[in-house]
Design an enzyme around this catalytic site. Structure first.
Site, PDB file in Angstrom:
ATOM      1  N   TRP A 181      33.199  38.824  39.171  1.00  0.00           N
ATOM      2  CA  TRP A 181      34.083  38.584  40.185  1.00  0.00           C
ATOM      3  C   TRP A 181      33.503  38.942  41.094  1.00  0.00           C
ATOM      4  O   TRP A 181      33.409  40.810  40.623  1.00  0.00           O
ATOM      5  CB  TRP A 181      35.405  37.975  39.871  1.00  0.00           C
ATOM      6  N   GLU A 222      32.372  33.978  38.797  1.00  0.00           N
ATOM      7  CA  GLU A 222      34.498  33.260  39.273  1.00  0.00           C
ATOM      8  C   GLU A 222      33.905  33.507  40.804  1.00  0.00           C
ATOM      9  O   GLU A 222      34.058  33.887  41.113  1.00  0.00           O
ATOM     10  CB  GLU A 222      35.472  34.055  38.741  1.00  0.00           C
ATOM     11  N   LYS A 224      36.734  32.406  44.121  1.00  0.00           N
ATOM     12  CA  LYS A 224      37.616  32.389  45.059  1.00  0.00           C
ATOM     13  C   LYS A 224      37.180  31.989  46.630  1.00  0.00           C
ATOM     14  O   LYS A 224      36.917  32.396  46.991  1.00  0.00           O
ATOM     15  CB  LYS A 224      38.197  33.800  44.953  1.00  0.00           C
ATOM     16  N   ASP A 255      39.489  29.855  38.454  1.00  0.00           N
ATOM     17  CA  ASP A 255      40.672  31.090  37.945  1.00  0.00           C
ATOM     18  C   ASP A 255      41.771  30.184  39.156  1.00  0.00           C
ATOM     19  O   ASP A 255      41.707  29.883  40.486  1.00  0.00           O
ATOM     20  CB  ASP A 255      41.076  31.934  38.310  1.00  0.00           C
ATOM     21  N   HIS A 258      42.871  30.379  42.153  1.00  0.00           N
ATOM     22  CA  HIS A 258      41.574  30.863  43.698  1.00  0.00           C
ATOM     23  C   HIS A 258      41.146  29.921  44.513  1.00  0.00           C
ATOM     24  O   HIS A 258      39.866  29.506  44.653  1.00  0.00           O
ATOM     25  CB  HIS A 258      40.813  31.390  43.176  1.00  0.00           C
ATOM     26  N   HIS A 282      40.213  31.557  34.107  1.00  0.00           N
ATOM     27  CA  HIS A 282      41.728  32.329  34.012  1.00  0.00           C
ATOM     28  C   HIS A 282      42.875  30.990  34.382  1.00  0.00           C
ATOM     29  O   HIS A 282      42.864  30.947  35.230  1.00  0.00           O
ATOM     30  CB  HIS A 282      41.436  32.993  35.063  1.00  0.00           C
ATOM     31  N   ASP A 290      47.375  33.444  45.427  1.00  0.00           N
ATOM     32  CA  ASP A 290      46.731  34.312  44.535  1.00  0.00           C
ATOM     33  C   ASP A 290      47.383  35.169  44.198  1.00  0.00           C
ATOM     34  O   ASP A 290      47.007  36.684  44.068  1.00  0.00           O
ATOM     35  CB  ASP A 290      45.359  34.470  44.478  1.00  0.00           C
ATOM     36  N   ASP A 292      49.538  35.806  41.535  1.00  0.00           N
ATOM     37  CA  ASP A 292      48.962  35.951  40.150  1.00  0.00           C
ATOM     38  C   ASP A 292      50.590  36.652  39.007  1.00  0.00           C
ATOM     39  O   ASP A 292      50.531  37.521  38.394  1.00  0.00           O
ATOM     40  CB  ASP A 292      48.401  37.212  40.360  1.00  0.00           C
ATOM     41  N   ASP A 322      45.363  35.474  32.926  1.00  0.00           N
ATOM     42  CA  ASP A 322      44.668  35.898  34.726  1.00  0.00           C
ATOM     43  C   ASP A 322      45.429  36.736  34.953  1.00  0.00           C
ATOM     44  O   ASP A 322      46.095  35.530  36.133  1.00  0.00           O
ATOM     45  CB  ASP A 322      43.453  35.860  35.077  1.00  0.00           C
TER      46      ASP A 322
HETATM   47  C1  RNT Z   1      40.871  38.451  40.598  1.00  0.00           C
HETATM   48  C2  RNT Z   1      40.097  37.907  39.947  1.00  0.00           C
HETATM   49  C3  RNT Z   1      39.859  38.366  38.557  1.00  0.00           C
HETATM   50  C4  RNT Z   1      40.977  39.180  38.709  1.00  0.00           C
HETATM   51  C5  RNT Z   1      40.800  40.348  37.487  1.00  0.00           C
HETATM   52  C6  RNT Z   1      41.027  41.531  36.980  1.00  0.00           C
HETATM   53  O1  RNT Z   1      41.846  37.283  42.425  1.00  0.00           O
HETATM   54  O2  RNT Z   1      41.235  36.324  39.638  1.00  0.00           O
HETATM   55  O3  RNT Z   1      39.717  38.080  37.668  1.00  0.00           O
HETATM   56  O4  RNT Z   1      42.683  39.144  38.816  1.00  0.00           O
HETATM   57  O5  RNT Z   1      39.494  40.871  37.251  1.00  0.00           O
HETATM   58 ZN    ZN Z   2      40.669  35.192  38.075  1.00  0.00          ZN
END
Ligand code: RNT
Ligand code: ZN
Length: 415
Positions: A181, A222, A224, A255, A258, A282, A290, A292, A322
């Site tokens: 990523w 990945e 985003k 993810d 994203h 993820h 985003d 998390d 994640d």
């Molecule tokens: C960031 C991505 C990525 C990170 C990790 C720490 O937006 O989601 O995967 O969260 O690699």
């Molecule tokens: Zn991620």
């Protein structure tokens, strides 16, 4: 035995679900647990902190400061979680001997030997992530940098990570999922959109042309849609990463934080499964952005799990978590996130997918809705309790007493 479970077993049998079979499958499902919840994504190789549009908020006391503390905390968290796990590491978690240091382009398997020992002792495989943020050379662009020296540095970093990933696979006997990523992007309308993506492509071409064992290392990409400070444009967009992965035999990684807010990953899984041999996820919880947040047993998490299970392709899907919340006890955050996702998998495994599919195919939508609602009230909780009981982990909130004790005795001593 357990009378409540026995009753639940009968109820599910009425719907053609064998809960014994489910308990076995649930136990075998591998959830890849990210080390970075334990220290707010800081890592051990620099004091730079995170960057690249990702952000932890909060300052809850007791975060892990050393590899030993992080391992101890992760052990604590996993002691409350039944089922199989994999350890998910970032390159920034390299462990150096006293006085030793290797920059990101020069890290080697030996810098992760202690993690290998940790994982092996617990029967876990390891997944890996090059760290293309939180470093002076990642101040703006990495694999798409217009500065050739910087771009090279990061290509060398990712290549080093592929070698380390293969080492993990060889040591643990389980394939390593290595996820790329990049935080590269622009805050405002770019003049040139294709240039950075062309450089990213060139970097990836260089990386995957290195020799590595494709049965041992699965490289995932990945995407985003945007990040903080990268609102206008990200180099690694969904189209770019999907297309590149498909063209080059890599594995796409989605993810669920994203995408645009009304897009859902649960609706994307089936398409990607049909068009790819493997898929990686993820699992996170975005709140308005985003963010998390810790994964909880919410509708989208359940729907993602449903798509995984109903597809019959769970073995082709690398399921990683994640999230990183620094505002609450980090061990409890892990436990809630890990167990919530496994509960979602359980709910999906307790669903008679074939029967529902038949209703759909026969156009019996009213009955389908009635059934879907009816299934929500079946005693999944009793099956979860039995799963915990068989794994020797608490099924109720009592584990939190132990986490609080650990906070008093261990975490509070950390400055
Ligand atoms: C960031 C991505 C990525 C990170 C990790 C720490 O937006 O989601 O995967 O969260 O690699
Ligand atoms: Zn991620």
């Amino acid at each position: 035995m357990n009378a409540i479970y026995d009753e639940a077993k009968k109820r599910y049998a009425e719907y053609g679900i064998d809960t014994e079979e489910v308990l076995k499958k649930l136990n075998e499902a591998v959830i890849s647990v990210h080390c970075w919840q334990g220290d707010d994504v800081c890592g051990f190789d620099s004091d730079t902190g995170i960057s690249g549009g990702i952000q932890t908020t909060g300052n809850y006391p007791g975060k892990a400061r050393t590899p030993e503390e992080l391992m101890q905390d992760l052990d604590k968290a996993l002691s409350f979680c039944g089922g199989r796990h994999k350890l998910n590491l970032h390159a920034s978690y390299a462990i150096f001997e006293k006085g030793e240091f290797a920059d990101r382009n020069a890290i080697e398997p030996k810098h992760f030997r202690k993690w290998v020992d940790y994982a092996k002792a617990r029967g876990m495989g390891i997944d890996f992530n090059p760290t293309l943020f939180g470093h002076p050379k990642a101040a703006s662009f990495t694999l798409s940098s217009p500065d050739e020296e910087i771009r090279r540095f990061w290509v060398d970093h990712v290549k080093a990570c592929v070698r380390i990933s293969q080492y993990f696979a060889e040591e643990t006997g389980e394939p390593c999922v290595m996820n790329i990523w990049i935080p590269d992007g622009y805050k405002d309308i770019p003049a040139d959109r294709i240039g950075p993506r062309a450089r990213f492509k060139k970097s990836l071409d260089e990386i995957i042309s290195m020799p590595y064992d494709k049965e041992k290392v699965y490289i995932t990409l990945e995407s985003k849609v945007f990040g903080i400070g990268l609102e206008a444009y990200t180099v690694g967009s969904a189209e770019f990463t999907l297309g590149y992965a498909q063209q080059n035999g890599l594995v796409p990684l989605m993810d669920n934080g994203h995408y645009h807010p009304t897009e859902v990953v649960s609706d994307k899984i089936s398409s990607l499964l049909l068009l790819n041999r493997k898929l990686a996820l993820h699992v996170t919880r975005p709140m308005r952005w985003d963010s998390d947040h810790v994964v909880r047993l919410d509708d989208e998490t359940k729907e993602i799990a449903k798509e995984i299970v109903a597809s019959g392709r769970m073995d082709d899907i690398a399921m990683a978590l994640d999230f990183f919340d620094a505002s609450i006890n980090r061990i409890a955050a892990w436990v809630v996130g890990i167990t919530s996702f496994r509960k979602a998998l359980l709910a999906a495994m307790l669903t008679p997918h074939a029967a529902l599919r038949t209703l759909q195919d026969e156009g019996k939508y009213t009955r389908l809705m009635v059934m879907q609602e009816q299934l929500k009230m079946l005693p999944a909780g009793a099956v979860w309790e039995e799963f915990c009981r068989r794994n020797g982990v608490p099924a109720d909130e009592k584990w939190m007493d132990e986490v609080e004790k650990y906070e008093r005795e261990v975490l509070s001593a950390r400055a």
